[in-house]
Structures are given as C-alpha cells and as structure tokens.
Design an enzyme around this catalytic site. Structure first.
Site, PDB file in Angstrom:
ATOM      1  N   ASN A   7       0.854  -1.191   0.000  1.00  0.00           N
ATOM      2  CA  ASN A   7       0.000   0.000   0.000  1.00  0.00           C
ATOM      3  C   ASN A   7       0.892   1.245   0.000  1.00  0.00           C
ATOM      4  OD1 ASN A   7      -1.837   2.014   0.422  1.00  0.00           O
ATOM      5  ND2 ASN A   7      -2.478   1.350   2.463  1.00  0.00           N
ATOM      6  N   LYS A   9       0.050   4.167  -0.169  1.00  0.00           N
ATOM      7  CA  LYS A   9      -0.646   5.332   0.420  1.00  0.00           C
ATOM      8  C   LYS A   9      -0.496   6.533  -0.538  1.00  0.00           C
ATOM      9  CE  LYS A   9      -0.167   3.291   4.919  1.00  0.00           C
ATOM     10  NZ  LYS A   9      -0.164   3.442   6.357  1.00  0.00           N
ATOM     11  N   HIS A  90      -9.748   1.441   5.297  1.00  0.00           N
ATOM     12  CA  HIS A  90      -8.459   1.662   5.968  1.00  0.00           C
ATOM     13  C   HIS A  90      -8.665   2.654   7.115  1.00  0.00           C
ATOM     14  CE1 HIS A  90      -4.282   2.646   6.663  1.00  0.00           C
ATOM     15  NE2 HIS A  90      -3.953   1.598   5.921  1.00  0.00           N
ATOM     16  N   GLU A  92      -6.946   4.999   8.076  1.00  0.00           N
ATOM     17  CA  GLU A  92      -6.662   6.397   7.700  1.00  0.00           C
ATOM     18  C   GLU A  92      -7.872   7.042   7.037  1.00  0.00           C
ATOM     19  OE1 GLU A  92      -3.080   5.618   5.499  1.00  0.00           O
ATOM     20  OE2 GLU A  92      -1.998   5.196   7.358  1.00  0.00           O
ATOM     21  N   GLU A 163      -5.366  -4.583  10.983  1.00  0.00           N
ATOM     22  CA  GLU A 163      -4.387  -3.516  11.150  1.00  0.00           C
ATOM     23  C   GLU A 163      -4.694  -2.762  12.442  1.00  0.00           C
ATOM     24  OE1 GLU A 163      -2.406  -2.340   7.180  1.00  0.00           O
ATOM     25  OE2 GLU A 163      -4.139  -1.064   7.433  1.00  0.00           O
ATOM     26  N   GLY A 169       2.349   2.737  11.051  1.00  0.00           N
ATOM     27  CA  GLY A 169       3.311   3.825  10.875  1.00  0.00           C
ATOM     28  C   GLY A 169       4.042   4.231  12.145  1.00  0.00           C
ATOM     29  N   SER A 206       3.336  -1.575  10.661  1.00  0.00           N
ATOM     30  CA  SER A 206       4.789  -1.550  10.888  1.00  0.00           C
ATOM     31  C   SER A 206       5.496  -2.844  10.492  1.00  0.00           C
ATOM     32  CB  SER A 206       5.098  -1.186  12.345  1.00  0.00           C
ATOM     33  OG  SER A 206       4.665   0.134  12.613  1.00  0.00           O
ATOM     34  N   GLY A 227       2.840  -0.909   4.462  1.00  0.00           N
ATOM     35  CA  GLY A 227       2.733   0.511   4.112  1.00  0.00           C
ATOM     36  C   GLY A 227       4.111   1.109   3.870  1.00  0.00           C
ATOM     37  N   GLY A 228       4.668   1.737   4.886  1.00  0.00           N
ATOM     38  CA  GLY A 228       5.935   2.469   4.767  1.00  0.00           C
ATOM     39  C   GLY A 228       7.054   1.696   4.075  1.00  0.00           C
TER      40      GLY A 228
HETATM   41  P1  13P Z   1       2.807   0.832   7.879  1.00  0.00           P
HETATM   42  O1  13P Z   1       3.389  -0.437   7.300  1.00  0.00           O
HETATM   43  O2  13P Z   1       3.510   2.067   7.388  1.00  0.00           O
HETATM   44  O3  13P Z   1       2.698   0.761   9.374  1.00  0.00           O
HETATM   45  O4  13P Z   1       1.333   0.955   7.318  1.00  0.00           O
HETATM   46  C1  13P Z   1       0.481  -0.123   7.427  1.00  0.00           C
HETATM   47  C2  13P Z   1      -0.722   0.170   6.645  1.00  0.00           C
HETATM   48  O5  13P Z   1      -1.501   1.033   6.992  1.00  0.00           O
HETATM   49  C3  13P Z   1      -0.927  -0.590   5.409  1.00  0.00           C
HETATM   50  O6  13P Z   1      -2.194  -0.373   4.889  1.00  0.00           O
END
Ligand code: 13P
Length: 246
Positions: A7, A9, A90, A92, A163, A169, A206, A227-228
């Site tokens: 992802n 983002k 999600h 977010e 999640e 994050g 993470s 994500g990151g």
């Molecule tokens: P991180 O891997 O940056 O923690 O993000 C996870 C996420 O929200 C994937 O959708």
C-alpha cells in the site's frame, strides 16, 4: 503461498518515481514468483502498472458505478482498467469520516463488480487497553460485511487486513503470536457468519523486512499489508525474498 499487499498510500509524488518503484517490483518479482503480490499505488499511477506481472489494487473506490459524483472513482472503472482488488475501510480513511455504513456499501459494490475487497479492521490503543479489541473487530465485521439478500456469498473471495490502529506507521508492531490469535478469532467469526466465503487474513502495521518472518510463520497469518516499507526499494527485495520461501 503468502500474499503481500504493497500500500503506497499517498506516495510517491511524481510519475517518474512511481514508475521506478513499479519497475523495481517487476524486477524483483521475476525472482520471487511464489508470492501473491498485489500492488496498491495511488489511482493516478494505476495505469502505469497495468501491464506489469503482479496484481493491482486500488486504495479506495466509490460505491456506485457511474453518474454525477465529482471526484469519485467507481469499481467498474477499476475493473475495466484491470484492477482486481480494492482496499476498503483503511483506518486512515475511517479517521477522515468513512463510516461502517459507507464501507458496507463499497464492499457490496466491489463484490457485485466481481472484484475482491481487502477490508481493513483494527482497534485503537485505547480500545485495546480497555479490553475491547474483540468487540470492536466483531462490530466492524458485522457492519461492514452485512450483505444484502441479492448478493450471494457463494464463491466470493475476500481479504481481511487486521491492522491495529496503534501499529500503523509507528514501528510499534503487534506481537506476532497475539496477531495470530486475533486472526483466528476473525477467521472463526467469518466462517460462522459466511461459511462459504473464501477468506484470507493479512496483518498490517509496521511490517518490515526484519519482522515479517515472525508474522508469516504464524498459522493464521496469510500475508501482510505493508505501508511504509513498501516504497523503500531495499526493503521490497528483502520482503519478497522472505515471503517467497513459504
Ligand atoms: P505501515 O506499514 O507504514 O505501518 O502501514 C500499514 C498500513 O496502513 C498498510 O495499509
């Protein structure tokens, strides 16, 4: 075979960087085909990825197929572009006001268009500390997956991404054994409600090349939503290599 969903983002900010990232996935994936790799770039880069050899996910969609809905992207448009998966709910987006009612409409529309939803659920730190994790997850699943009668769950496939909001994050990832038990809870709940759903459960929060093995080793963890680390080239190669060994 384990699933890795990348992802991106709201990254990267230029087409040049996006293409470079996508090509890097393509190159690495050649060596690590024993992974179900799904890439979720921002909408504007989906077209750049459609001829590459991995599957594509959108990070969101609207719940209607066409019409006067300025700024929205429909599941039918995504399907016609070659997208197979859509991330929904999600945290977010939930934090920006997306309700379970809207998420439910999106899930129905995604399934009606024969796409596969990747539904994200998870508890906040406060909810966890109050011992409400399972109640929160059950509530999200019940509301988000309340399917109308005309939508037969037969042969439907769905991904759930667990999640924990506090793990996203932050570097503060969930203990893999605890995540495994939570996945078992989710799996049992879904099978009880929708016994003929093909469900796979991913962990997100993470995940990186150092901890992914501990997650993928767990029986009820079918893969990871990253994500990151998914936009860091040196991490991508390592993550795919580890996931390829299952
Ligand atoms: P991180 O891997 O940056 O923690 O993000 C996870 C996420 O929200 C994937 O959708």
């Amino acid at each position: 075979m384990k699933t890795i969903v990348a992802n991106f983002k709201m990254n990267p900010t230029s087409e040049k960087e996006a293409v470079s990232l996508l090509e890097n996935y393509q190159k690495n994936y050649e060596n690590f085909k024993n992974v179900n790799l799904i890439i979720a770039p921002p909408f504007v880069y989906l077209d750049k990825a459609k001829n590459l050899n991995f599957s594509l996910a959108a990070q969101n969609c609207f719940y209607l197929n066409e019409g006067p809905y300025t700024g929205e992207i429909s599941p039918l448009m995504l399907k016609n572009l070659g997208v197979q998966y859509v991330i929904v709910g999600h945290s977010e987006r939930r934090q920006m006001g997306e309700t379970d009612e809207i998420i439910n409409k999106k899930i129905q529309s995604i399934l009606n268009n024969e796409l596969t939803p990747i539904l994200c659920i998870g508890e906040t730190k406060e909810e966890k500390l109050k011992g409400k994790k399972e109640e929160v997850l059950k509530n999200q699943l019940e509301k988000d997956l309340k399917l109308e009668n005309n939508l037969s769950p037969v042969n439907k496939s769905i991904f759930i991404a667990y999640e924990p909001v506090w793990a996203i994050g932050t570097g503060d990832f969930c203990d893999p054994e605890e995540a495994n038990l939570t996945h078992q809870f989710i799996k049992e709940f879904i099978h009880y409600q929708f016994f003929n759903f093909d469900v796979k459960i991913l962990y997100g929060g993470s995940v990186d090349s150092k901890n992914i093995k501990n997650f993928l080793n767990q029986l009820n963890i079918d893969g990871a939503l990253v994500g990151g680390a998914s936009i860091k080239k040196e991490e991508i190669a390592k993550i795919l290599e580890i996931a390829n060994s299952y």
